[in-house]
Every structure is written in structure tokens, then in C-alpha cells.
Design a protein around this motif. Sequence first.
Motif, PDB file in Angstrom:
ATOM      1  N   LYS A  98     -40.056  72.406 -30.363  1.00 17.58           N
ATOM      2  CA  LYS A  98     -39.256  73.594 -31.077  1.00 17.58           C
ATOM      3  C   LYS A  98     -38.951  74.501 -29.963  1.00 17.58           C
ATOM      4  O   LYS A  98     -38.661  75.325 -30.067  1.00 17.58           O
ATOM      5  N   GLU A  99     -39.591  74.370 -29.194  1.00 23.11           N
ATOM      6  CA  GLU A  99     -39.798  75.416 -28.021  1.00 23.11           C
ATOM      7  C   GLU A  99     -38.140  75.217 -27.145  1.00 23.11           C
ATOM      8  O   GLU A  99     -37.249  76.083 -27.162  1.00 23.11           O
ATOM      9  N   VAL A 100     -37.730  74.233 -27.326  1.00 19.05           N
ATOM     10  CA  VAL A 100     -37.047  73.929 -26.623  1.00 19.05           C
ATOM     11  C   VAL A 100     -35.386  74.134 -27.581  1.00 19.05           C
ATOM     12  O   VAL A 100     -34.621  74.724 -27.145  1.00 19.05           O
TER      13      VAL A 100
ATOM     14  N   MET B 161     -28.878  60.897 -24.810  1.00 23.98           N
ATOM     15  CA  MET B 161     -29.400  61.442 -25.602  1.00 23.98           C
ATOM     16  C   MET B 161     -29.470  63.171 -25.984  1.00 23.98           C
ATOM     17  O   MET B 161     -28.884  63.512 -25.669  1.00 23.98           O
ATOM     18  N   LYS B 162     -29.998  63.066 -26.964  1.00 28.25           N
ATOM     19  CA  LYS B 162     -29.751  64.666 -27.102  1.00 28.25           C
ATOM     20  C   LYS B 162     -30.254  65.498 -26.546  1.00 28.25           C
ATOM     21  O   LYS B 162     -31.396  65.294 -26.003  1.00 28.25           O
ATOM     22  N   LEU B 163     -29.611  66.742 -26.623  1.00 28.61           N
ATOM     23  CA  LEU B 163     -29.888  67.807 -25.626  1.00 28.61           C
ATOM     24  C   LEU B 163     -31.290  68.372 -25.968  1.00 28.61           C
ATOM     25  O   LEU B 163     -32.189  68.463 -25.002  1.00 28.61           O
ATOM     26  N   VAL B 164     -31.632  68.415 -27.047  1.00 26.49           N
ATOM     27  CA  VAL B 164     -33.425  68.874 -27.498  1.00 26.49           C
ATOM     28  C   VAL B 164     -34.514  67.449 -27.199  1.00 26.49           C
ATOM     29  O   VAL B 164     -35.471  68.390 -26.449  1.00 26.49           O
ATOM     30  N   LYS B 165     -33.932  66.531 -26.821  1.00 23.59           N
ATOM     31  CA  LYS B 165     -35.247  65.570 -26.904  1.00 23.59           C
ATOM     32  C   LYS B 165     -35.556  65.229 -24.718  1.00 23.59           C
ATOM     33  O   LYS B 165     -35.715  64.849 -24.232  1.00 23.59           O
ATOM     34  N   LEU B 166     -33.967  65.682 -24.597  1.00 18.08           N
ATOM     35  CA  LEU B 166     -33.461  65.747 -22.986  1.00 18.08           C
ATOM     36  C   LEU B 166     -34.578  66.398 -22.667  1.00 18.08           C
ATOM     37  O   LEU B 166     -35.548  66.021 -21.551  1.00 18.08           O
ATOM     38  N   LEU B 167     -33.996  67.705 -22.944  1.00 20.49           N
ATOM     39  CA  LEU B 167     -35.270  68.863 -22.376  1.00 20.49           C
ATOM     40  C   LEU B 167     -36.330  68.731 -22.504  1.00 20.49           C
ATOM     41  O   LEU B 167     -37.410  68.969 -21.626  1.00 20.49           O
ATOM     42  N   ALA B 168     -37.061  67.835 -23.831  1.00 19.47           N
ATOM     43  CA  ALA B 168     -38.178  68.270 -23.867  1.00 19.47           C
ATOM     44  C   ALA B 168     -38.901  67.247 -23.427  1.00 19.47           C
ATOM     45  O   ALA B 168     -40.068  67.482 -22.554  1.00 19.47           O
ATOM     46  N   ASN B 169     -38.320  65.901 -23.259  1.00 23.17           N
ATOM     47  CA  ASN B 169     -38.674  65.401 -22.507  1.00 23.17           C
ATOM     48  C   ASN B 169     -39.251  65.504 -20.728  1.00 23.17           C
ATOM     49  O   ASN B 169     -39.617  64.448 -20.124  1.00 23.17           O
ATOM     50  N   LEU B 170     -38.107  66.393 -20.401  1.00 20.62           N
ATOM     51  CA  LEU B 170     -37.972  66.622 -18.780  1.00 20.62           C
ATOM     52  C   LEU B 170     -38.929  67.925 -18.819  1.00 20.62           C
ATOM     53  O   LEU B 170     -39.447  68.353 -17.547  1.00 20.62           O
TER      54      LEU B 170
END
Length: 235
Positions: free
Chosen positions: A16-18, A1-10
Motif C-alpha cells: 500500500k505504501e509503495v 515482477m510487477k513494480l509494486v511487488k518489486l519495490l515492496a520485496n526490496l
Amino acid sequence: MKLVKLLANLGYGSRKEVQRFIKAGAVTDDTGEVLREASNTPHERILFRGEPLDPPSPLVIIMNKPDDYTCSTEDPGDTIYDLLPARFSCRNPGLNPIGRLDKDTTGLLLMTDDGKLLHRIIHPKSNCLKRYHAVLDRPLNGSEGEIFASGEMLLRSEDRPLLPAQLEVLNEKEAIVTLHEGRYHQVRRMFAAVDNHVLTLKRISIGGLALPDDLEEGEWRPLTDAELALVFDHP
């Protein structure tokens, strides 16, 4: 999973914030190297502002629910979600309790973002027995165990008898009740039906999983795979 999506899902922020956090250098690996959006670093090595990431999905947590907290965000007052990090409310998929506890019932509560696991545990065929420690207002009269175990007990306003439940008497005003189902306010209504009143009620186990002695009221932690397997053991 891409880093942006991973952090947003968590729940660490919107995408955008991530992205802004990543550009600002807030996301590193465990050696301190700043990560970029295209980084392919294992989850367990990623740090956000110097702290390890929250566990990924699927996640199961165990909580020692305190008194006066509800299990639904639709109810007024404090909820079990207030005991978790605020970002957990933004996780995708979100965490849900595996069988609710009443506002005035304490003890073992499991939460998960795994819908299949949730339904597996609460389904009657799983036979995940639930044990409660009840403190009563009046002394037991000795007939309760037979009534609870009869399979013929009817609660007020219901037309389907309860499944047999086991009663273990600890003393004249304390008992352990083991349920094979989980109807609304069931333990309290069972004692009310035999002319008693529950003062305090605490769930102490689900299946073979007991509430850990070192988990204080209001505390929570991820459940280990070994502990999860205990849920499906039949003591």
C-alpha cells in the motif's frame, strides 16, 4: 515482477505504501519519466526518489565488520544490520550472515538472501578455508603450529577433535590461523587451550576472497560475480 511487488520485496514499504509512492511520482526511469504500476521497466533503469534501486535478489554483500557489533538481532546492542539501510530489514527474502563473526571479531563478513548459496559456502564439503589474523597477549612458544595441525586437538567441553588447522607465525605475538571449520569462538578457544589469550581477531579471507583494502570498517557493498567465484577457490 510487477513494480509494486518489486519495490515492496526490496523493503521500500508495504504494498500500500509503495502504491502511494508510485501515485505520488516518486518512482521514475533513468530519463525522469514517471512510472506507473503497470510499467515494465528493467530493474537497472528504475529510480526511487532519484536514486537507483537496491540490487535485486539473489544478493550477496561483503562487509568489513567492526568491533562490538553482533551478527544476530536477538543480541542486545549494535548489530551488523544497523550498518545497512533500514529498508534492508524489510527485504523479502531477508539477508543473513554466511557464518557469523563474534561480537569482538572484525573483518570479512558475507551476507546473502540466497539460502542455497549460504549452505553451500558453510558446508564442510565446500572446503572454503577461513583465515584469521590474531594478535596475542603472550609470545608464542613454538609448539602451537604442530598442535593445531595434529587433527587431535580437543577443545574444552567437546569430544570431537578439531580438523587440522594451519598456523603462520608473523612475529612472537601475531599469527595467521587457517580453519577448515567454524566452531563457536574456535580461534580464541584454540589459543586458550595452549595457555594464550587473543587480544584482537580479524577474518581476512574466505576461500580465495580476501578482505578488500579499500573497504573500511563498517562499510559494505554488493559482491561481484568474479569475487563470489573466488570464495570457492582454494589458495
